[in-house]
Design a protein around this motif. Structure first.
Motif, PDB file in Angstrom:
ATOM      1  N   GLN A 636     -53.866 -41.364  15.164  1.00 46.17           N
ATOM      2  CA  GLN A 636     -53.536 -40.926  16.525  1.00 46.17           C
ATOM      3  C   GLN A 636     -54.808 -40.733  17.359  1.00 46.17           C
ATOM      4  N   SER A 637     -55.844 -40.196  16.761  1.00 46.43           N
ATOM      5  CA  SER A 637     -57.112 -40.048  17.494  1.00 46.43           C
ATOM      6  C   SER A 637     -57.697 -41.410  17.842  1.00 46.43           C
ATOM      7  N   PHE A 638     -57.635 -42.345  16.886  1.00 43.77           N
ATOM      8  CA  PHE A 638     -58.136 -43.699  17.158  1.00 43.77           C
ATOM      9  C   PHE A 638     -57.305 -44.383  18.245  1.00 43.77           C
ATOM     10  N   LYS A 639     -56.004 -44.197  18.201  1.00 44.38           N
ATOM     11  CA  LYS A 639     -55.132 -44.817  19.190  1.00 44.38           C
ATOM     12  C   LYS A 639     -55.423 -44.298  20.591  1.00 44.38           C
ATOM     13  N   THR A 640     -55.684 -42.992  20.702  1.00 40.63           N
ATOM     14  CA  THR A 640     -55.996 -42.411  22.013  1.00 40.63           C
ATOM     15  C   THR A 640     -57.246 -43.032  22.615  1.00 40.63           C
ATOM     16  N   ILE A 641     -58.243 -43.268  21.775  1.00 44.52           N
ATOM     17  CA  ILE A 641     -59.497 -43.844  22.286  1.00 44.52           C
ATOM     18  C   ILE A 641     -59.339 -45.333  22.557  1.00 44.52           C
ATOM     19  N   ALA A 642     -58.673 -46.038  21.650  1.00 44.82           N
ATOM     20  CA  ALA A 642     -58.566 -47.491  21.784  1.00 44.82           C
ATOM     21  C   ALA A 642     -57.708 -47.903  22.969  1.00 44.82           C
ATOM     22  N   SER A 643     -56.766 -47.046  23.408  1.00 45.83           N
ATOM     23  CA  SER A 643     -55.864 -47.410  24.507  1.00 45.83           C
ATOM     24  C   SER A 643     -56.332 -46.892  25.850  1.00 45.83           C
ATOM     25  N   GLN A 644     -57.486 -46.308  25.945  1.00 47.42           N
ATOM     26  CA  GLN A 644     -57.958 -45.740  27.212  1.00 47.42           C
ATOM     27  C   GLN A 644     -58.148 -46.759  28.326  1.00 47.42           C
TER      28      GLN A 644
END
Length: 711
Positions: A636-644
């Protein structure tokens, strides 16, 4: 998956020196191009291409170019010197082998009238060359040069390695290699009759046929036995002479070959110099005499010695470590290019480009201004003094080595001790007066104080030299003083004292003895060597060694401007040779922007951005967890950064009133979700391959375990 790769047209960024030396890139971490720079035209206008901005980069490039040319010039000198030293050491043995080959060939080709006895006919003249090496790496070049040497003297030579005597290929592999080297072609069916017909041709007959086997102890015993028996059967038509390298002892053939094969050999023994002797010769030419001006500090010298000993005494490992030290010096020291410029004055082949010479002048002027502020001494004067003191240091070390040869003292050990700045500092602190006054006082003393002044841990090799000089017979002392006279020609202070000692010795009938009656009044009145009948010449020679070490053996690290020529960073050398792969990977993942030269990521600090490589994002987020990392929270943390970067576009699409458009948005979101999951899985797999995490166990399927903590 495509988001984690850079475009194919982008040029690869230059790698840092550490990454280049360690070569620890187990996988590739590629950088994604920033969307703002590729889509926005305003971002391109921010690039300032004015000459004022490009000038520092141009100066940095010129400096790197100068240092690269300086390294090539310096290392080519070291490399050629080492090869010449080893070639000269082997020259005597090579000449002896060539003479033996000619004598054996003449004996083997005597007209058989009456026919010789069967024993003589079927025996092979065999040279057993003792190399004293545990590894064949150093011997490969030696046997290659031996083959070239014999070829230049009219012999037919073939070099066979232990790989040619493998059980898989059998004797056919040996024959194939033999025919390929002699006839310069490959045959489907290898047979000795082909070689016999070749040797009977005009131009081939009348010259010895030499077969060199590099390391017989690594060969398959049965295959080697069959090969020797086959050659002995054809000895009448093909006068083959064997040269076999032996690494351990000369009785090694009896441990490998059966008795019936040993009867086919007529051995002759030759011995090469030991690895320690070759190492001392290399150290003397390359580091003590400093053929190229490049020097190393004491810690680096100790590391090189230990690396040589830990690698089974292979010279190849020492040369590799020395070359990496030279590379590290020219890649990290800004003023190291000046060493190449000094050598270029003696070698007209270096620095021919006007552009390079002009750049060197500019950087030298800048360096002179900086050093003048620190030392208030012109840099040209510093380099002159540096060269002079290093020449004196080399002469003193060689004098100590000549004295220690009788005691089998290794030059490498003496070299490491002579570079110790603590020894010089401790001895110099006891003599606050000038060198001339202190020298006269020391020479007029009755005892050598060097052993007392040196500590128990330091200076052990030097103290052994002093004791050896004190116990030398008169004849050996005469020879030692003659060698000192040659070595100290450029050091008049020591040279004069050596001549005075020689005047006290008288040569009679091939033996030397002290001559107290013939000492002229000129020597007794003006010389500080006030020697009486009750005082031995050996004692005064030991006092002279004390003076050499105390006043003239100044290590490179104690001389001003030594940074230009001396490499001291043993940590960098150790990291390049031995390495710490896990630490290197962690540093590269967290400081990737230094390798990729990315300005946008370097300004973010430790905050993950979407433009970062996926593996770096995942590993940066892992630093926030402890021993166990929950996969769901991590994703979830990776997804938040990757979708910015796509938030703004997604908001604009959600405002569309058309239902069909909403369906396309949902499909794109699902595709984006799958892409992010794939990228996350790839990054996790790379961390697992590099050994930074362990995959989930059966007990805790939702967590992974961190393996490495901190740097």
């Amino acid at each position: 998956m495509a988001h984690s790769y850079a475009s194919a047209g982008d040029s690869p960024p230059p790698s840092s020196p550490d990454t280049t030396q360690n070569n620890l890139q187990h996988f590739f971490v590629l950088h994604k191009a920033s969307e703002k720079l590729t889509c926005s035209g305003k971002a391109r206008k921010r690039l300032d291409l004015s000459p004022t901005k490009l000038k520092p980069e141009k100066k940095e490039w010129d400096e790197r170019c100068l240092r690269m040319e300086a390294f090539q010039l310096v290392w080519s000198g070291i490399d050629s010197t080492i090869k010449d030293v080893l070639r000269n050491m082997n020259a005597r043995v090579f000449n002896d082998i060539h003479s033996w080959v000619r004598d054996s060939f003449n004996t083997n080709t005597i007209k058989p009238f009456p026919p010789p006895s069967p024993i003589v006919t079927h025996q092979l003249f065999t040279a057993l060359l003792l190399t004293k090496n545990m590894e064949f790496v150093d011997d490969f070049l030696t046997f290659q040069e031996l083959g070239l040497f014999l070829k230049s003297h009219g012999c037919h030579v073939a070099n066979l390695s232990s790989f040619d005597f493998s059980p898989k290929n059998g004797i056919a592999g040996c024959l194939t290699s033999l025919l390929r080297q002699f006839l310069m072609r490959t045959f489907d069916a290898a047979d000795m009759s082909i070689l016999a017909s070749w040797y009977s041709q005009q131009g081939n007959y009348g010259s010895p046929v030499v077969v060199i086997i590099n390391d017989m102890e690594r060969c398959c015993g049965p295959v080697l036995s069959d090969f020797i028996l086959m050659l002995s059967e054809w000895i009448v038509k093909i006068p083959v002479i064997l040269i076999m390298g032996v690494a351990t002892t000369l009785d090694a053939p009896s441990n490998i070959l059966p008795s019936n094969v040993l009867k086919k050999l007529r051995p002759c023994k030759f011995t090469l110099g030991s690895p320690a002797e070759r190492m001392d010769a290399v150290v003397e030419a390359a580091l003590v005499r400093q053929c190229s001006g490049f020097a190393v500090g004491q810690k680096v010298a100790i590391f090189l010695r230990n690396y040589f000993l830990n690698q089974d005494g292979t010279l190849t490992s020492f040369f590799r470590a020395l070359k990496i030290a030279c590379v590290q010096h020219f890649s990290t020291e800004p003023l190291s290019f000046m060493l190449g410029q000094l050598l270029a004055k003696e070698d007209s082949k270096g620095f021919q480009s006007e552009k390079v010479v002009k750049g060197a002048s500019e950087i030298l002027l800048h360096a002179r201004d900086q050093m003048a502020e620190q030392t208030d001494i012109p840099i040209a004067h510093c380099l002159t003094v540096l060269k002079r003191l290093q020449m004196v240091w080399s002469s003193i070390v060689l004098c100590l080595y000549e004295a220690g040869k009788c005691g089998k003292i290794q030059l490498l050990d003496l070299f490491c001790e002579a570079l110790d700045p603590d020894i010089y500092t401790s001895l110099a602190s006891d003599n606050p007066t000038g060198i001339g006054e202190s020298l006269a006082t020391s020479l007029s003393s009755d005892h050598c104080m060097l052993e007392q002044d040196l500590s128990f841990q330091k200076g052990q090799t030097i103290c052994q030299v002093v004791r050896k000089v004190r116990d030398l017979p008169a004849a050996l002392l005469c020879q030692l003083l003659k060698s000192w006279e040659v070595l100290t020609v450029d050091v008049p202070e020591i040279h004069d004292k050596v001549k005075e000692l020689q005047a006290l010795l008288k040569f009679e009938g091939g033996s030397c003895k002290p001559d107290f009656t013939g000492i002229s009044r000129r020597h007794t009145s003006h010389s500080p060597l006030k020697i009486g009948k009750s005082q031995s010449i050996n004692g005064k020679a030991a006092i002279l060694v004390d003076c050499m070490v105390r006043y003239f053996m100044r290590p490179i690290e104690c001389i001003q401007c030594h940074e230009i020529v001396c490499f001291r960073n043993v940590e960098k050398l150790q990291s390049a040779l031995i390495g710490d792969s896990r630490k290197r990977i962690q540093v590269d993942l967290l400081e990737f922007h230094k390798i990729l030269r990315c300005s946008c990521c370097s300004r973010s600090g430790n905050i993950p951005l979407s433009s970062m490589p996926d593996t770096s994002i995942v590993y940066t987020l892992a630093q926030e967890h402890g021993d166990l990392i929950n996969l769901h929270d991590w994703f979830q943390s990776f997804k938040t950064i990757a979708s910015q970067p796509r938030r703004k576009g997604e908001c604009m699409l959600k405002q569309s009133p058309l239902p069909r458009r909403r369906k396309e948005v949902n499909e794109s979101e699902n595709k984006s979700e799958a892409s992010i999951q794939a990228r996350f899985c790839r990054a996790i797999t790379e961390l697992q391959i590099t050994g930074l995490i362990r995959m989930p166990s059966k007990k805790r399927r939702d967590s992974v375990q961190r393996v490495a903590f901190g740097l």
